[in-house]
Design a protein around this motif. Sequence first.
Motif, short mmCIF file in Angstrom:
data_model
loop_
_atom_site.label_atom_id
_atom_site.label_comp_id
_atom_site.label_asym_id
_atom_site.label_seq_id
_atom_site.Cartn_x
_atom_site.Cartn_y
_atom_site.Cartn_z
N TYR A 62 -3.29 -8.03 -6.32
CA TYR A 62 -3.44 -7.58 -7.97
C TYR A 62 -2.77 -6.43 -8.53
N MET A 63 -3.55 -5.26 -7.09
CA MET A 63 -3.57 -4.24 -7.53
C MET A 63 -2.16 -3.96 -8.20
N ALA A 64 -0.95 -4.24 -7.05
CA ALA A 64 0.20 -3.97 -6.31
C ALA A 64 0.34 -3.82 -7.60
N LEU A 65 0.57 -5.15 -8.28
CA LEU A 65 1.55 -6.25 -9.40
C LEU A 65 1.46 -4.84 -11.11
N GLU A 66 -1.03 -4.44 -11.25
CA GLU A 66 -1.02 -4.08 -12.42
C GLU A 66 -0.10 -2.54 -12.30
N ALA A 67 -0.03 -1.77 -11.13
CA ALA A 67 0.61 -0.94 -10.71
C ALA A 67 2.47 -0.60 -11.60
N ALA A 68 2.59 -1.67 -11.30
CA ALA A 68 4.51 -2.09 -11.05
C ALA A 68 4.40 -2.68 -12.55
#
Length: 339
Positions: A62-68
Amino acid sequence: MTNRIYLNGFGYYAPAEILTNSDLQKLVDTNEEWIVSRTGIVERHMAAPGETNSDMAVHAAYMALEAAGLEPSELTAILYATATPDSLVPSTAATVQMKLGIHRVMAMDINAACSGFIYGLQVAQGLLAADPGHNILLLATELLTGKVNWQDRATCVLFGDGSGAVVMSAEKRAPQQPALFSNDVLLEGVMSSADGTSGGEALRMTDGESNGRRYRVGDKIGDDYFIRMNGREIYKHAVRNMPEICNKLMDSLGYTIRDIDALIPHQANIRIVEAVGERLNMPPEKVFINIQKYGNTSCASIPMALCEALEQNFIRPGMRVLITAFGGGFTWGAAVLKF
Ligand code: UT7
């Protein structure tokens, strides 16, 4: 065929529980001085009872998806590096797909032990070359404290749990105002290798079958279920093969070590990390180390270290970063990332 591949967003997760060297002193015949001087490890994180490998990965995802700036529903593939899957079937990638609430996208596990993140980058590169429309979630997660023999002081002091994630695509897609983990990082090159001849016996971890042994219903779990390791043998090969593949990769890209701004080796042992830096003639202040906090988290160590290096401003936009890993199999690899 696409010629540009980006890491658009990063994420990581470490479980809350911390196991210190003095905690371990109560379990096995060891001491703080030995662990710190031989490995650099001060503490490691440990998954809570009932917390699974995929639970950890979902946090990082979720952290990586939000960042992207990407919704889970926009993903087209999940690649999941791990040697400690929730189960062999279904793959942990399929489990994470379910936990993210998405359906009908490619999902598979990759087992290349500690080199799994680099192998994952290479598999993602291949997928994006074949179809630049992919949005790939690459996870690298290990729950090693579940596979450690807590009576074996030579291994139980080394390992920890954690997860790292990146979202990859052929497009720049990080939000207009880049946040810490949104960078549109260019994958300039990646190489992977393996040698089962010398690596086969040095590090073993099985799941019920080993060298012909077959478990039957009612059998007790044998010692072969747990991590068994010849540390010195791995050490020797690690400090040789990581610099070698880094040099090969840099040669192929037309770079020398002077073109590299930061080196992030797999965090297996502070002495291995420092030896790799020395052999590559990298000034020590450009070598990132966070093994003191996490121990050896196998394939999760590099993406977790990338996130911490960003948080600490060790990596900044414009920098070229060399990452390299070595692990069971043996497997090893390297990649160059342009932030
Ligand atoms: O990520 C990929 C997987 N693994 C690795 O990368 C591990 C690579 N190898 C290493 O990091 C190192 O080889 C170790 C940290 C595992 C071991 O360090 P070493 O300097 O190679 O130690 P050693 O295995 O040669 O053992 C030295 C001594 C032995 O005692 P004697 O025979 O000299 O009396 C061991 O029994 O240290 C003893 N020892 C310990 N003593 C206190 C081993 N483990 C411990 C311990 N506490 N936890």
